[in-house]
Design a protein around this motif. Structure first.
Motif, PDB file in Angstrom:
ATOM      1  N   THR A  18       0.820  -1.211   0.000  1.00 31.00           N
ATOM      2  CA  THR A  18       0.000   0.000   0.000  1.00 31.00           C
ATOM      3  C   THR A  18       0.855   1.262   0.000  1.00 31.00           C
ATOM      4  OG1 THR A  18      -1.739  -1.188   1.191  1.00 31.00           O
ATOM      5  CG2 THR A  18      -1.868   1.218   1.204  1.00 31.00           C
ATOM      6  N   LEU A  19       1.947   1.244   0.768  1.00 33.71           N
ATOM      7  CA  LEU A  19       2.787   2.443   0.890  1.00 33.71           C
ATOM      8  C   LEU A  19       3.922   2.478  -0.131  1.00 33.71           C
ATOM      9  CD1 LEU A  19       3.061   2.708   4.775  1.00 33.71           C
ATOM     10  CD2 LEU A  19       1.388   3.785   3.249  1.00 33.71           C
ATOM     11  N   GLY A  20       4.084   1.389  -0.892  1.00 34.01           N
ATOM     12  CA  GLY A  20       5.141   1.354  -1.898  1.00 34.01           C
ATOM     13  C   GLY A  20       6.536   1.317  -1.294  1.00 34.01           C
ATOM     14  N   ILE A  21       6.689   0.580  -0.195  1.00 32.80           N
ATOM     15  CA  ILE A  21       7.988   0.515   0.477  1.00 32.80           C
ATOM     16  C   ILE A  21       8.519  -0.923   0.507  1.00 32.80           C
ATOM     17  CG2 ILE A  21       7.675   2.614   1.840  1.00 32.80           C
ATOM     18  CD1 ILE A  21       6.917   0.799   4.243  1.00 32.80           C
ATOM     19  N   GLU A  22       8.348  -1.631  -0.595  1.00 30.93           N
ATOM     20  CA  GLU A  22       8.759  -3.031  -0.668  1.00 30.93           C
ATOM     21  C   GLU A  22      10.225  -3.237  -0.303  1.00 30.93           C
ATOM     22  OE1 GLU A  22       6.894  -1.513  -2.999  1.00 30.93           O
ATOM     23  OE2 GLU A  22       5.110  -2.753  -3.249  1.00 30.93           O
ATOM     24  N   ALA A  45      -2.638   8.227   3.475  1.00 33.65           N
ATOM     25  CA  ALA A  45      -2.175   6.843   3.346  1.00 33.65           C
ATOM     26  C   ALA A  45      -2.806   5.963   4.426  1.00 33.65           C
ATOM     27  CB  ALA A  45      -0.654   6.783   3.428  1.00 33.65           C
ATOM     28  N   LEU A  46      -3.057   6.521   5.603  1.00 31.92           N
ATOM     29  CA  LEU A  46      -3.687   5.754   6.676  1.00 31.92           C
ATOM     30  C   LEU A  46      -5.095   5.331   6.276  1.00 31.92           C
ATOM     31  CD1 LEU A  46      -3.598   4.614   9.552  1.00 31.92           C
ATOM     32  CD2 LEU A  46      -4.411   6.838  10.360  1.00 31.92           C
ATOM     33  N   VAL A  47      -5.844   6.224   5.673  1.00 30.44           N
ATOM     34  CA  VAL A  47      -7.193   5.895   5.214  1.00 30.44           C
ATOM     35  C   VAL A  47      -7.133   4.800   4.146  1.00 30.44           C
ATOM     36  CG1 VAL A  47      -9.240   6.784   4.022  1.00 30.44           C
ATOM     37  CG2 VAL A  47      -8.144   8.157   5.810  1.00 30.44           C
ATOM     38  N   GLU A  48      -6.206   4.928   3.215  1.00 31.61           N
ATOM     39  CA  GLU A  48      -6.040   3.913   2.171  1.00 31.61           C
ATOM     40  C   GLU A  48      -5.655   2.567   2.791  1.00 31.61           C
ATOM     41  OE1 GLU A  48      -3.413   3.078  -1.879  1.00 31.61           O
ATOM     42  OE2 GLU A  48      -3.224   4.996  -0.855  1.00 31.61           O
ATOM     43  N   VAL A  50      -6.327   1.472   5.803  1.00 34.51           N
ATOM     44  CA  VAL A  50      -7.479   0.910   6.509  1.00 34.51           C
ATOM     45  C   VAL A  50      -8.433   0.222   5.539  1.00 34.51           C
ATOM     46  CG1 VAL A  50      -9.553   1.507   7.831  1.00 34.51           C
ATOM     47  CG2 VAL A  50      -7.327   2.405   8.523  1.00 34.51           C
ATOM     48  N   VAL A  51      -8.673   0.835   4.402  1.00 33.79           N
ATOM     49  CA  VAL A  51      -9.557   0.232   3.393  1.00 33.79           C
ATOM     50  C   VAL A  51      -8.996  -1.116   2.938  1.00 33.79           C
ATOM     51  CG1 VAL A  51     -10.445   0.475   1.037  1.00 33.79           C
ATOM     52  CG2 VAL A  51     -10.546   2.413   2.622  1.00 33.79           C
ATOM     53  N   VAL A  52      -7.707  -1.165   2.680  1.00 34.25           N
ATOM     54  CA  VAL A  52      -7.081  -2.413   2.243  1.00 34.25           C
ATOM     55  C   VAL A  52      -7.140  -3.459   3.358  1.00 34.25           C
ATOM     56  CG1 VAL A  52      -4.929  -3.478   1.456  1.00 34.25           C
ATOM     57  CG2 VAL A  52      -5.594  -1.229   0.579  1.00 34.25           C
ATOM     58  N   ILE A  53      -6.896  -3.053   4.598  1.00 31.78           N
ATOM     59  CA  ILE A  53      -6.975  -3.980   5.737  1.00 31.78           C
ATOM     60  C   ILE A  53      -8.388  -4.536   5.878  1.00 31.78           C
ATOM     61  CG2 ILE A  53      -6.900  -4.123   8.274  1.00 31.78           C
ATOM     62  CD1 ILE A  53      -4.485  -2.171   8.122  1.00 31.78           C
ATOM     63  N   GLU A  54      -9.382  -3.671   5.762  1.00 29.15           N
ATOM     64  CA  GLU A  54     -10.768  -4.128   5.867  1.00 29.15           C
ATOM     65  C   GLU A  54     -11.076  -5.182   4.808  1.00 29.15           C
ATOM     66  OE1 GLU A  54     -13.247  -0.427   7.773  1.00 29.15           O
ATOM     67  OE2 GLU A  54     -12.791  -0.318   5.632  1.00 29.15           O
ATOM     68  N   GLU A  55     -10.640  -4.930   3.579  1.00 26.02           N
ATOM     69  CA  GLU A  55     -10.895  -5.876   2.494  1.00 26.02           C
ATOM     70  C   GLU A  55     -10.116  -7.172   2.692  1.00 26.02           C
ATOM     71  OE1 GLU A  55      -9.888  -3.698  -1.037  1.00 26.02           O
ATOM     72  OE2 GLU A  55     -11.675  -2.439  -0.918  1.00 26.02           O
ATOM     73  N   VAL A  70      -4.114   1.651  18.654  1.00 26.00           N
ATOM     74  CA  VAL A  70      -4.311   0.623  17.625  1.00 26.00           C
ATOM     75  C   VAL A  70      -3.216   0.715  16.570  1.00 26.00           C
ATOM     76  CG1 VAL A  70      -5.819  -0.132  15.732  1.00 26.00           C
ATOM     77  CG2 VAL A  70      -6.796   0.379  17.976  1.00 26.00           C
ATOM     78  N   PHE A  71      -2.888   1.923  16.138  1.00 22.52           N
ATOM     79  CA  PHE A  71      -1.928   2.129  15.059  1.00 22.52           C
ATOM     80  C   PHE A  71      -0.535   2.487  15.569  1.00 22.52           C
ATOM     81  CE2 PHE A  71      -6.030   2.533  13.071  1.00 22.52           C
ATOM     82  CZ  PHE A  71      -5.859   1.821  11.901  1.00 22.52           C
ATOM     83  N   GLU A  72      -0.236   2.122  16.812  1.00 22.10           N
ATOM     84  CA  GLU A  72       1.076   2.410  17.381  1.00 22.10           C
ATOM     85  C   GLU A  72       2.180   1.592  16.704  1.00 22.10           C
ATOM     86  OE1 GLU A  72       3.371   2.617  21.665  1.00 22.10           O
ATOM     87  OE2 GLU A  72       1.342   1.846  21.599  1.00 22.10           O
ATOM     88  N   THR A  73       1.983   0.267  16.643  1.00 24.45           N
ATOM     89  CA  THR A  73       2.969  -0.627  16.029  1.00 24.45           C
ATOM     90  C   THR A  73       2.243  -1.646  15.147  1.00 24.45           C
ATOM     91  OG1 THR A  73       2.870  -2.276  17.791  1.00 24.45           O
ATOM     92  CG2 THR A  73       4.497  -0.483  18.056  1.00 24.45           C
ATOM     93  N   LEU A  74       3.006  -2.355  14.355  1.00 24.20           N
ATOM     94  CA  LEU A  74       2.413  -3.441  13.568  1.00 24.20           C
ATOM     95  C   LEU A  74       1.820  -4.501  14.494  1.00 24.20           C
ATOM     96  CD1 LEU A  74       4.935  -3.867  10.635  1.00 24.20           C
ATOM     97  CD2 LEU A  74       2.475  -3.510  10.411  1.00 24.20           C
TER      98      LEU A  74
END
Length: 89
Positions: A18-22, A45-48, A50-55, A70-74
């Motif tokens: 999602t973030l393009g940091i492969e 990017a956070l909104v994007e 979240v959408v990907v995580i939901e899907e 919730v979004f502190e760490t992986l």
């Protein structure tokens, strides 16, 4: 049902794609800070993300659940996603 370790691995895939940091995939772990720790993770990017995580995980994240904890760490995000999946089951 996924375990937290599996969820962390899956979230790393989602984040790097999602973030393009492969190229930084190997640097990410459960302890990786998200907000403030990954420069590419701005509010849009956070909104994007979240959408990907939901899907990907088949969950719905309510606006009230957008917290720093919730979004502190992986790892904290993985625990949240796993709990959401368990509650939905």
């Amino acid at each position: 049902m996924e375990t937290i370790d599996t969820t962390v691995t899956d979230l790393i895939d989602v984040v790097v794609t999602t973030l393009g940091i492969e190229e930084r995939r190997a640097d990410l772990s459960a302890g990786t800070e998200l907000l403030g720790g990954i420069p590419e993770l701005d509010s849009l990017a956070l909104v994007e993300l979240v959408v990907v995580i939901e899907e990907r995980f088949g969950i719905a994240i309510d606006d009230s659940e957008f917290t720093g904890e919730v979004f502190e760490t992986l790892g904290s995000l993985a625990a949240f996603v796993t709990a959401k999946q368990q509650n939905a089951a």
